[in-house]
Design an enzyme around this catalytic site. Structure first.
Site, PDB file in Angstrom:
ATOM      1  N   ASP A   1       5.798  -7.398   8.553  1.00  0.00           N
ATOM      2  CA  ASP A   1       5.014  -6.164   8.531  1.00  0.00           C
ATOM      3  C   ASP A   1       5.483  -5.202   9.629  1.00  0.00           C
ATOM      4  O   ASP A   1       5.717  -5.625  10.767  1.00  0.00           O
ATOM      5  CB  ASP A   1       3.544  -6.552   8.770  1.00  0.00           C
ATOM      6  CG  ASP A   1       2.574  -5.406   8.541  1.00  0.00           C
ATOM      7  OD1 ASP A   1       2.500  -4.932   7.407  1.00  0.00           O
ATOM      8  OD2 ASP A   1       1.882  -5.014   9.498  1.00  0.00           O
TER       9      ASP A   1
ATOM     10  N   GLU B   1       9.588  -4.988   6.145  1.00  0.00           N
ATOM     11  CA  GLU B   1       8.841  -3.816   5.706  1.00  0.00           C
ATOM     12  C   GLU B   1       9.099  -2.751   6.754  1.00  0.00           C
ATOM     13  O   GLU B   1       8.543  -2.789   7.851  1.00  0.00           O
ATOM     14  CB  GLU B   1       7.346  -4.113   5.614  1.00  0.00           C
ATOM     15  CG  GLU B   1       6.601  -2.955   4.971  1.00  0.00           C
ATOM     16  CD  GLU B   1       5.434  -2.403   5.748  1.00  0.00           C
ATOM     17  OE1 GLU B   1       4.651  -1.647   5.169  1.00  0.00           O
ATOM     18  OE2 GLU B   1       5.289  -2.709   6.960  1.00  0.00           O
TER      19      GLU B   1
END
Ligand code: NOJ
Length: 566
Positions: free
Chosen positions: A215, A282
């Site tokens: 993330d 990401e």
């Protein structure tokens, strides 16, 4: 005429699973609810594994299921080694993992290293400790500006809107949070932070996970001195938000060179385990060459291709994105990835039904333009034939295989996305793409769980998309995805090569991948297909045997036309 040719790196083709894998994203709270509390859970996922195996995917990626106060639907982690009771237990996780492996599917889990929850033990300890303490050093605490420190230390804005700095009640110092105030950013210059996350990686690797989705991978290191920046720190807009454009600078909180050392260290951790463990970044970085730095041979294996997700329903734009993506990843020997939807963006079935097809609204509500549902679905089905014919690795977001649209009329009182609240509703937010899945048209909560309850209400039109309405029904989107995924495997498209054909119509994309020929008609007028055996089309051909508008086909050409000889 033969045009440019790109290859999935041949030296590696077929070697590592992640180079060509189709990876299915599960958003656990909205996938399947085994206990009727209205929130999906790990036993719910375990029960659906046969469905996923039959779909023909290679791996699943689970969004966070760790202990969390759920201020950002689990992207605010309070304990990285504990399953939140909402989702089950570690035993449930192990059962799910082994069940997936037994069916030949890999499992990757989400890792959230940029920030913790404010309820994480480290942050709680920091709040109880004085400025300058060792406890505070793990986060980004700073004194404020102004005569009494009453102003934030710099002008950074949160990705979710509002100030990126907060003070706990009674606290003299400010702490940085690029997202919600309940998501304090960690200080990645601190050795304890680095050691802790390497240990978290090992914890899940020992349990047998096949990899991690990382993330905010571009956010861990901030520029020294945390200098002011007038840009807006956005997640989903790439270059439009000034996230880097043509320059190497993406703002002092993003894409700092120092992040790469972290990923090189992690890569060494993963490589010490048997099997082909992987990481996918990401990272919302506009410039492909900068993004490719995350997937150099000693860093991560994949990065999400958000340029592809952001592309409009436009042949020239899609072709340009495909070419630049293949070139950028080939330059570092990594596979390209493809993705159209995820839990942060309006579902592509709905985006493709807007007047400007593929526009990227930050959520849709009843006051906004309502997508043309039938047209959006038709384009989404054609788009599946485009994406799944491309070499590399493809990501499918849960429900995409059902043709599921966005909930475009969710009332404000149900909204939960912190971005909605932090922007006072100016951003509608991401709840509309996170609605619990419909499994059965005629069951409570459309079969999502055993009760009527679902954490977000489902719109009535979900009945049409329920899995049981589509299972075994020829022409349904579910059967289309099953067919595509099986053909993709049979023809090894993921490990293949793309070779464009030049066609007369500017709204048509046409290419070979190995034996297979794909034609995607993004325009409104029917086009004539080359002679050959039709394997699959997203809609029936017209009476004249032509490919209608907003339709795509895969075929085996009868003979290779003169103008495409290799
Ligand atoms: C990206 C995640 O996909 C999103 O859902 C989350 O809100 C932010 N990172 C913050 O963790």
């Amino acid at each position: 005429m033969r045009t440019r040719e790109f290859a999935a790196p041949e030296a590696h083709a077929g070697l590592e699973w992640w180079r060509s894998a189709v990876i299915y994203q599960i958003y656990p709270r909205s996938f399947a609810d085994s206990d009727g509390d209205g929130i999906g859970d790990l036993p719910g996922i375990a029960a659906k594994l046969p469905y996923l195996a039959r779909l023909g995917i290679d791996a699943i990626w689970l969004s966070p299921f760790y202990r969390s106060p759920q201020a950002d639907a689990g992207y605010d982690v309070a304990d990285y080694r504990v399953v939140d009771p909402l989702f089950g237990t570690l035993d449930d996780f192990d059962r799910m993992l082994h069940g997936a492996h037994a069916l030949g599917m890999k499992v990757i889990v989400d890792l959230v290293p940029n920030h913790t929850s404010d309820e994480h033990a480290w942050f709680q300890a920091a709040l109880k400790s004085p400025p300058g303490s060792a406890e505070r050093a793990r986060y980004l605490f700073r004194d404020g500006k102004g005569a009494h420190g009453e102003l934030p230390p710099n002008n950074w804005q949160s990705v979710f809107g509002g100030n990126a700095w907060s003070r706990a009640p009674g606290d003299s110092q400010w702490y940085l949070h690029l997202f919600d105030r309940k998501q304090p950013d960690l200080n990645w210059d601190h050795p304890e932070v680095r050691a802790e996350f390497e240990d978290v990686l090992r914890f899940w690797l020992e349990r047998g996970v096949d990899g991690f989705r990382v993330d905010v991978a571009h956010g861990l290191i901030k520029a020294p001195g945390l200098p002011d920046w007038d840009g807006h720190a956005a997640m989903v807009e790439g270059a439009e938000a000034g996230n880097s454009g043509d320059s190497d600078s993406a703002g002092p909180m993003w894409d700092q060179d120092g992040v790469h050392e972290i990923y090189r260290n992690w890569r060494r951790v993963l490589d010490a385990y048997p099997g082909e463990r992987m990481m996918v970044a990401e990272a919302w970085i506009a410039r492909q060459s900068r993004l490719a730095r995350y997937i150099r041979h000693d860093e991560m294996q994949q990065a999400f291709n958000f340029d592809y997700l952001l592309a409009h329903w436009d042949a020239a734009e899609l072709r340009a994105v495909i070419d630049s993506s293949l070139a950028a990843s080939a330059a570092v020997g990594a596979p390209t990835t493809w993705v159209m939807s995820n839990h942060d963006s309006v579902r592509h079935t709905s985006r493709f039904g807007l007047r400007k097809p593929g526009a990227r609204p930050k959520g849709i509500d009843a006051n906004g333009e309502q997508p043309n549902e039938a047209l959006g679905l038709r384009r989404a089905r054609a788009a599946a034939l485009l994406m799944l014919a491309l070499p590399g690795s493809a990501y499918i977001y849960q429900g995409e295989e059902l043709g599921l649209p966005e909930h475009t009329a969710l009332e404000a009182r149900y909204r939960q996305d912190p971005a909605f609240f932090r922007t006072n509703g100016a951003e509608i937010g991401r709840d509309g793409c996170r609605i619990p899945l419909p499994w059965k048209a005629n069951a409570p909560s459309f079969g999502f769980g055993a009760s009527e309850t679902s954490w977000l209400p489902q719109p009535g039109n979900f009945a049409h998309y329920a899995a049981d309405r589509q299972d075994g029904v020829s022409g349904s989107t579910l059967e289309l995805y099953r067919r595509l995924l099986h053909l993709r495997r049979d023809y090894q498209l993921g490990a293949g090569q793309l070779q464009w054909h030049t066609v007369g119509a500017s709204e048509v994309l046409s290419f070979d991948n190995g034996q297979l020929h794909a034609v995607i008609n993004l325009g409104m007028k029917p086009v004539t297909l080359p002679a050959g055996t039709l394997l699959v089309s997203s809609e029936p051909l017209n009476a004249a045997g032509q490919l209608p508008g907003n339709t795509a086909a895969w075929l085996l050409p009868a003979h290779r036309p003169m103008n495409t000889s290799r």
